[in-house]
Design an enzyme around this catalytic site. Structure first.
Site, short mmCIF file in Angstrom:
data_model
loop_
_atom_site.label_atom_id
_atom_site.label_comp_id
_atom_site.label_asym_id
_atom_site.label_seq_id
_atom_site.Cartn_x
_atom_site.Cartn_y
_atom_site.Cartn_z
N ARG A 1 0.82 -1.22 0.00
CA ARG A 1 0.00 0.00 0.00
C ARG A 1 0.85 1.27 0.00
NH1 ARG A 1 -3.40 -1.15 4.75
NH2 ARG A 1 -2.28 -3.12 4.89
N GLU B 1 4.72 -8.44 16.70
CA GLU B 1 4.15 -8.87 17.98
C GLU B 1 4.57 -10.33 18.25
OE1 GLU B 1 0.01 -8.18 17.94
OE2 GLU B 1 -0.27 -8.82 20.02
P1 AMP Z 1 3.27 -0.78 11.82
O1 AMP Z 1 4.56 -1.46 11.46
O2 AMP Z 1 2.63 -1.36 13.05
O3 AMP Z 1 3.38 0.73 11.90
O4 AMP Z 1 2.24 -1.14 10.70
C1 AMP Z 1 2.35 -0.53 9.53
C2 AMP Z 1 1.92 -1.38 8.35
O5 AMP Z 1 0.82 -2.23 8.61
C3 AMP Z 1 1.51 -0.41 7.31
O6 AMP Z 1 2.16 -0.76 6.12
C4 AMP Z 1 0.02 -0.52 7.24
O7 AMP Z 1 -0.36 -0.60 5.89
C5 AMP Z 1 -0.37 -1.77 8.00
N1 AMP Z 1 -1.33 -1.51 9.09
C6 AMP Z 1 -1.07 -1.52 10.42
N2 AMP Z 1 -2.17 -1.30 11.14
C7 AMP Z 1 -3.17 -1.13 10.25
C8 AMP Z 1 -4.58 -0.86 10.36
N3 AMP Z 1 -5.20 -0.72 11.56
N4 AMP Z 1 -5.29 -0.74 9.23
C9 AMP Z 1 -4.70 -0.86 8.03
N5 AMP Z 1 -3.40 -1.13 7.85
C10 AMP Z 1 -2.63 -1.26 8.94
#
Ligand code: AMP
Length: 182
Positions: A68, A105
């Site tokens: 994305r 996680e």
């Molecule tokens: P993070 O590493 O936890 O910051 O997660 C980031 C990645 O996971 C990004 O590339 C987002 O596209 C996806 N992501 C994480 N949480 C969500 C959410 N609640 N809704 C949609 N995409 C998410």
């Protein structure tokens, strides 16, 4: 400062992000951008606003994680007239690659970039759709820095502020179009 037409555009963008409860697992509220992608006009507004916020940073190139991140990173790079570097899951890129492993996680994940994609000293802007815990973008930052890039900023369509993801990338300018507080 945000003018009236920008805040109206933000409201239109916000209205096209669907909340999907308990996806991909219980307790997670998934932010689904597919209605936004389906609207040529409102998607274009989201790129315009991201490009406006990006412009002042003076990046030499944009890098974004699959998949994305590509949807937003590449159009913004085109608007700014700068190059785009895809960051991918392991084993997808041909030739020599640089990798960074990061914690999830449960378990770990890895991001990869083509070796030589960034010249030492180049200013890199990272773009993704959602900033959640920050693990992914922090790994992308390390990847760019491993090649001598200077990560000057990280821009997102949405930031889940309650997860404090920006704390993992303290040295760069973080911006998002929409902040979700809870
Ligand atoms: P993070 O590493 O936890 O910051 O997660 C980031 C990645 O996971 C990004 O590339 C987002 O596209 C996806 N992501 C994480 N949480 C969500 C959410 N609640 N809704 C949609 N995409 C998410």
């Amino acid at each position: 400062m945000m003018n009236e037409s920008q805040s109206e555009a933000l409201a239109r963008i916000d209205a096209l992000i669907a909340n999907v409860p308990d996806f991909p697992k219980p307790g997670i509220q998934f932010k689904d951008i597919t209605p936004l992608l389906a609207s040529s006009e409102v998607f274009a507004e989201s790129i315009e606003l991201l490009a406006e916020k990006s412009q002042t940073l003076g990046a030499d190139l944009i890098a974004a994680p699959e998949s994305r991140g590509f949807l937003f990173g590449l159009p913004v790079a085109q608007k700014l007239g700068i190059g785009f570097i895809p960051i991918r899951k392991p084993g997808k890129l041909p030739g020599e690659t640089i990798s960074v492993e990061y914690d999830l996680e449960y378990g770990t994940d890895t991001v990869e970039m083509r070796a030589g994609a960034i010249q030492p000293g180049q200013k890199v802007l990272l773009i993704d759709d959602v900033l959640a815990t920050g693990g992914t973008i922090a790994a992308c930052e390390k990847l760019a820095e491993k090649q001598g890039g200077v990560v000057i900023g990280a821009g997102f369509l949405m930031e889940l502020s309650f997860l404090n993801g920006r704390n993992l990338i303290p040295d760069c300018e973080v911006f998002s179009l929409l902040e979700i507080q809870d």
